[in-house]
Design an enzyme around this catalytic site. Structure first.
Site, PDB file in Angstrom:
ATOM      1  N   LEU A  52       0.816  -1.221   0.000  1.00 27.12           N
ATOM      2  CA  LEU A  52       0.000   0.000   0.000  1.00 27.12           C
ATOM      3  C   LEU A  52       0.850   1.271   0.000  1.00 27.12           C
ATOM      4  O   LEU A  52       0.321   2.379  -0.120  1.00 27.12           O
ATOM      5  CB  LEU A  52      -0.936   0.014   1.220  1.00 27.12           C
ATOM      6  CG  LEU A  52      -2.137  -0.941   1.124  1.00 27.12           C
ATOM      7  CD1 LEU A  52      -2.745  -1.181   2.496  1.00 27.12           C
ATOM      8  CD2 LEU A  52      -3.193  -0.380   0.177  1.00 27.12           C
ATOM      9  N   GLU A 116      -6.935  -6.700   3.110  1.00 27.64           N
ATOM     10  CA  GLU A 116      -6.008  -7.379   4.011  1.00 27.64           C
ATOM     11  C   GLU A 116      -6.629  -8.614   4.674  1.00 27.64           C
ATOM     12  O   GLU A 116      -6.019  -9.225   5.542  1.00 27.64           O
ATOM     13  CB  GLU A 116      -5.512  -6.415   5.097  1.00 27.64           C
ATOM     14  CG  GLU A 116      -4.942  -5.095   4.559  1.00 27.64           C
ATOM     15  CD  GLU A 116      -3.631  -5.271   3.798  1.00 27.64           C
ATOM     16  OE1 GLU A 116      -3.317  -6.387   3.364  1.00 27.64           O
ATOM     17  OE2 GLU A 116      -2.916  -4.262   3.634  1.00 27.64           O
TER      18      GLU A 116
END
Lengths: 160, 152
Positions: A52, A116
């Protein structure tokens, strides 16, 4: 021309009396008649350290419009593991792990949780950074990273 | 999609792309990430490959079934090369599906699915390549047998 039917329902905006709100907090915040001040939307600070990060593959899709608060690092109490396409952060060890902190709104946080696989894979947990700021971070357990190589630099971008 | 986003992609390999030599020939810089499974799908054979002289692998939706495979990290050039080899978008169609890697994480990966749906029996050469790859990887070879039974 056909005659226009009278409206059977009032327009949506007119149905609710001015100044009322489903949320008591929002109602209390209303100070000017006819003006509906927007309550500040909940924002969460998230520490990211892998895919990310800006320039990494998941950044554009999820954090391109999020506010970057800056680069950050954890206290030297963590370990960053190399799991192939992505890393895993574990709250055991003596490395300072490097990352970025973003301020995200609730839909973005929900999208990050989905990405996630929280809480089935990563578990989003409050951690304290070296700066003292408390943020959310996606952590793995020691068992999940057993046998995986350690990124000694603590920096995913310098994983080699 | 931006260039940054496409810099690396995850690719779920199954079928003959489980073969190391073939994969290396098609994608020079591909990096193996992990083993993975594609849930809710089954391995099947369909279409016709001139190279393999018969039907080749595809995945078809199938409740309670899984397809075992490998996840590769691909650069844009590798993905373009694969698109050419797989005949995307005419023969195989590249789509993104959710797979579970060996660590237990769910990820979205590029998967090639054949447009042809009519099942067929793969050639002995093709079946041999798959059996060898399944043995090497420790995958459940019964799924190969099941696929063959379905189509025979």
């Amino acid at each position: 021309m056909t005659a226009r039917k009278p409206p059977t329902r009032a327009p949506r905006a007119a149905r609710r009396p001015t100044g009322s709100s489903r949320s008591p907090a929002r109602a209390a915040a209303s100070t000017v008649a006819g003006v509906q001040p927007r309550a500040p939307e909940p924002r969460t600070k998230v520490f990211v350290y892998g895919t990310l990060l800006s320039g990494e593959p998941n950044h554009h899709r999820h954090l391109a419009s999020a506010r970057l608060l800056g680069e950050a690092r954890t206290p030297p109490e963590f370990t960053l593991y190399h799991l192939g396409f992505y890393p895993g952060l574990v709250r055991v060890g003596h490395h300072a792990v490097v990352g970025e902190v973003y301020e995200v709104d609730e839909p973005t946080l929900a999208a990050l949780d989905y990405l996630e696989s929280h809480p089935r894979f990563y578990v989003r947990t409050a951690i304290r950074l070296a700066s003292g700021d408390e943020v959310e971070a996606y952590l793995l357990t020691v068992e999940q990273v057993a046998g995986r190589s350690v990124i000694a630099s603590g920096n995913w971008r310098e994983r080699g | 999609m931006t260039k940054t986003c496409m810099a690396r992609a995850l690719y779920f390999a199954y079928g003959s792309n489980l073969d190391r030599e073939q994969m290396r020939a098609r994608c020079e810089t591909a990096e193996l990430h992990a083993r993975a499974i594609l849930r809710g799908h089954a391995l099947a054979f369909a279409g016709h490959s001139r190279r393999w002289a018969g039907p080749v692998a595809t995945v078809v939706p199938s409740r309670n079934a899984i397809v075992e495979g490998l996840l590769y990290i691909l650069r844009a050039a590798d993905l373009r090369s694969l698109d050419r080899h797989e005949g995307h978008p005419l023969v195989y169609r590249r789509t993104r599906l959710r797979v579970t890697d060996e660590h237990g994480r769910e990820l979205r990966a590029e998967v090639y699915v054949q447009r042809a749906r009519r099942p067929g029996v793969p050639s002995p050469d093709y079946a041999r390549v798959l059996r060898r790859a399944y043995q090497r990887l420790g995958f459940d070879a019964r799924s190969l047998a099941a696929s063959a039974e379905v189509v025979s």
